[in-house]
Design a protein around this motif. Structure first.
Motif, PDB file in Angstrom:
ATOM      1  N   ILE A 121      42.292  46.176  31.086  1.00  0.00           N
ATOM      2  CA  ILE A 121      42.904  44.905  31.484  1.00  0.00           C
ATOM      3  C   ILE A 121      42.666  44.627  32.958  1.00  0.00           C
ATOM      4  CG2 ILE A 121      45.136  43.779  31.888  1.00  0.00           C
ATOM      5  CD1 ILE A 121      46.089  44.995  29.244  1.00  0.00           C
ATOM      6  N   PHE A 122      42.871  45.630  33.795  1.00  0.00           N
ATOM      7  CA  PHE A 122      42.686  45.434  35.223  1.00  0.00           C
ATOM      8  C   PHE A 122      41.213  45.217  35.574  1.00  0.00           C
ATOM      9  CE2 PHE A 122      47.028  46.914  35.762  1.00  0.00           C
ATOM     10  CZ  PHE A 122      47.443  46.184  36.865  1.00  0.00           C
ATOM     11  N   VAL A 123      40.322  45.900  34.892  1.00  0.00           N
ATOM     12  CA  VAL A 123      38.891  45.697  35.128  1.00  0.00           C
ATOM     13  C   VAL A 123      38.508  44.257  34.804  1.00  0.00           C
ATOM     14  CG1 VAL A 123      36.579  46.286  34.291  1.00  0.00           C
ATOM     15  CG2 VAL A 123      38.207  48.105  34.834  1.00  0.00           C
ATOM     16  N   ILE A 124      38.992  43.753  33.684  1.00  0.00           N
ATOM     17  CA  ILE A 124      38.670  42.383  33.278  1.00  0.00           C
ATOM     18  C   ILE A 124      39.285  41.371  34.236  1.00  0.00           C
ATOM     19  CG2 ILE A 124      39.021  40.649  31.467  1.00  0.00           C
ATOM     20  CD1 ILE A 124      38.883  42.964  29.434  1.00  0.00           C
ATOM     21  N   PHE A 125      40.555  41.586  34.595  1.00  0.00           N
ATOM     22  CA  PHE A 125      41.222  40.658  35.516  1.00  0.00           C
ATOM     23  C   PHE A 125      40.538  40.652  36.876  1.00  0.00           C
ATOM     24  CE2 PHE A 125      44.657  40.069  32.564  1.00  0.00           C
ATOM     25  CZ  PHE A 125      45.286  38.900  32.963  1.00  0.00           C
ATOM     26  N   GLN A 126      40.152  41.811  37.366  1.00  0.00           N
ATOM     27  CA  GLN A 126      39.478  41.885  38.660  1.00  0.00           C
ATOM     28  C   GLN A 126      38.122  41.192  38.616  1.00  0.00           C
ATOM     29  OE1 GLN A 126      39.527  46.152  39.490  1.00  0.00           O
ATOM     30  NE2 GLN A 126      41.086  45.864  41.042  1.00  0.00           N
ATOM     31  N   PHE A 127      37.428  41.325  37.496  1.00  0.00           N
ATOM     32  CA  PHE A 127      36.122  40.675  37.361  1.00  0.00           C
ATOM     33  C   PHE A 127      36.270  39.158  37.343  1.00  0.00           C
ATOM     34  CE2 PHE A 127      32.482  39.255  34.655  1.00  0.00           C
ATOM     35  CZ  PHE A 127      31.467  39.582  35.554  1.00  0.00           C
ATOM     36  N   ILE A 128      37.262  38.675  36.614  1.00  0.00           N
ATOM     37  CA  ILE A 128      37.520  37.233  36.586  1.00  0.00           C
ATOM     38  C   ILE A 128      37.913  36.735  37.974  1.00  0.00           C
ATOM     39  CG2 ILE A 128      39.040  35.438  35.654  1.00  0.00           C
ATOM     40  CD1 ILE A 128      39.195  37.090  33.078  1.00  0.00           C
ATOM     41  N   TYR A 129      38.757  37.519  38.648  1.00  0.00           N
ATOM     42  CA  TYR A 129      39.176  37.173  40.012  1.00  0.00           C
ATOM     43  C   TYR A 129      37.959  37.077  40.938  1.00  0.00           C
ATOM     44  CZ  TYR A 129      41.087  38.008  44.709  1.00  0.00           C
ATOM     45  OH  TYR A 129      41.372  37.937  46.054  1.00  0.00           O
ATOM     46  N   ALA A 130      37.056  38.033  40.834  1.00  0.00           N
ATOM     47  CA  ALA A 130      35.852  38.023  41.671  1.00  0.00           C
ATOM     48  C   ALA A 130      35.003  36.782  41.393  1.00  0.00           C
ATOM     49  CB  ALA A 130      35.033  39.287  41.430  1.00  0.00           C
ATOM     50  N   LEU A 131      34.791  36.466  40.120  1.00  0.00           N
ATOM     51  CA  LEU A 131      33.983  35.301  39.764  1.00  0.00           C
ATOM     52  C   LEU A 131      34.608  34.008  40.281  1.00  0.00           C
ATOM     53  CD1 LEU A 131      32.892  36.122  36.077  1.00  0.00           C
ATOM     54  CD2 LEU A 131      31.577  36.423  38.195  1.00  0.00           C
ATOM     55  N   LEU A 132      35.923  33.909  40.201  1.00  0.00           N
ATOM     56  CA  LEU A 132      36.611  32.710  40.678  1.00  0.00           C
ATOM     57  C   LEU A 132      36.515  32.575  42.197  1.00  0.00           C
ATOM     58  CD1 LEU A 132      39.834  32.700  38.446  1.00  0.00           C
ATOM     59  CD2 LEU A 132      37.848  31.188  38.259  1.00  0.00           C
TER      60      LEU A 132
END
Length: 304
Positions: A227-238
């Motif tokens: 979950i944190f890996v996915i959230f961090q990746f989305i955060y980075a892309l945004l």
């Protein structure tokens, strides 16, 4: 505290001096400032068992800064590859790192080596990118396409994430499991239940059915890690999104930097008023009580 505060203020003054009058030399000023600060952090974090924080993405971005400043000709040469790496640095520095100052409430607290280092760690790559973009003859006429805006920064991020997970979830997993006192970003984020980021992520996960109504992020499980890996990746892309705007418009880039720095100054002021003043008030009250106690004892002791 006195010496740290003194050098902290002098550091801000010298940074402004170099940034405004000699922006072409800021790349070397960056190395002179960040190398001792990161070296000291390495020592202090190892003692406190926080050294796995040094695997975080912000340190990789600073590593890219060192690489591009000190060894550009040796490995990548001049041309398109170097330009794309500088653009990847620009997007990462003004995306995940710059926004982290707001997300993690970095503050300009001059007497704290740890807080000053954290702020410099996130703001200095952005300042370096500002100098190289707007005060460098070589990059003043360049433009950023999708490859420089997203392909290279995302590739750099993915490489970091793979290395990070390999190190913490495979190579050092047994060591981390045996010693719960060793801090990692995932452990810290999972246990920081009062943080806004943690609360928001938990609320979203519960609304999507990924987490139960009573389930929390602590202790960190494989599901929590994903979950944190996915959230961090989305955060980075945004946070990559405004990179192209900053690269194209100096006014937008400069204004954003000023606002973020002002936010860190505000956080520092709030710390001194709400936290630091209370700490010293308690120290003063304790000292005053000790003196009063000694004075009372002296008065009650019969004279010879």
């Amino acid at each position: 505290d006195i010496w740290c505060f003194t050098f902290g203020v002098l550091g801000i003054m010298s940074t402004e001096y170099v940034l405004l009058l000699y922006p072409g030399l800021f790349r070397y000023y960056y190395v002179v400032c960040m190398f001792p600060m990161l070296s000291l952090r390495y020592v202090l974090y190892h003692r406190a068992k926080w050294h796995y924080f040094l695997w975080d993405f912000c340190y990789w971005v600073n590593g890219l800064c060192f690489y591009l400043v000190l060894m550009p000709d040796k490995w990548i040469g001049k041309g398109e590859t170097e330009e794309l790496l500088w653009q990847a640095l620009f997007v990462c520095a003004n995306g995940p790192l710059l926004s982290a100052i707001v997300a993690w409430n970095n503050s300009m607290v001059f007497h704290s080596v740890d807080k000053v280092t954290s702020l410099y760690l996130h703001i200095f790559p952005a300042l370096l990118s500002w100098c190289e973009r707007w005060r460098s003859i070589e990059s003043s006429n360049t433009s950023m396409d999708f490859q420089g805006h997203y392909v290279w920064p995302t590739s750099f991020y993915v490489v970091w994430q793979i290395v990070y997970l390999t190190q913490t979830e495979i190579l050092d997993k047994d060591r981390l499991d045996k010693d719960p006192e060793i801090a990692t970003s995932l452990r810290w984020l999972a246990s920081a239940s009062k943080m806004g980021v943690n609360k928001f992520a938990l609320k979203v996960c519960r609304s999507m059915g990924l987490m139960g109504p009573e389930e929390t992020f602590s202790p960190a499980t494989l599901k929590v890690t994903l979950i944190f890996v996915i959230f961090q990746f989305i955060y980075a892309l945004l946070t990559f999104l405004p990179g192209r705007v900053f690269y194209s418009y100096e006014y937008a880039h400069t204004t954003t930097l000023i606002l973020v720095i002002a936010f860190s100054v505000y956080n520092g002021a709030r710390y001194y008023i709400q936290v630091f003043s209370k700490i010293h008030e308690k120290r003063y009250s304790k000292t005053e009580r000790d003196h009063l106690s000694i004075s009372t004892k002296d008065e009650s002791t019969p004279s010879s």
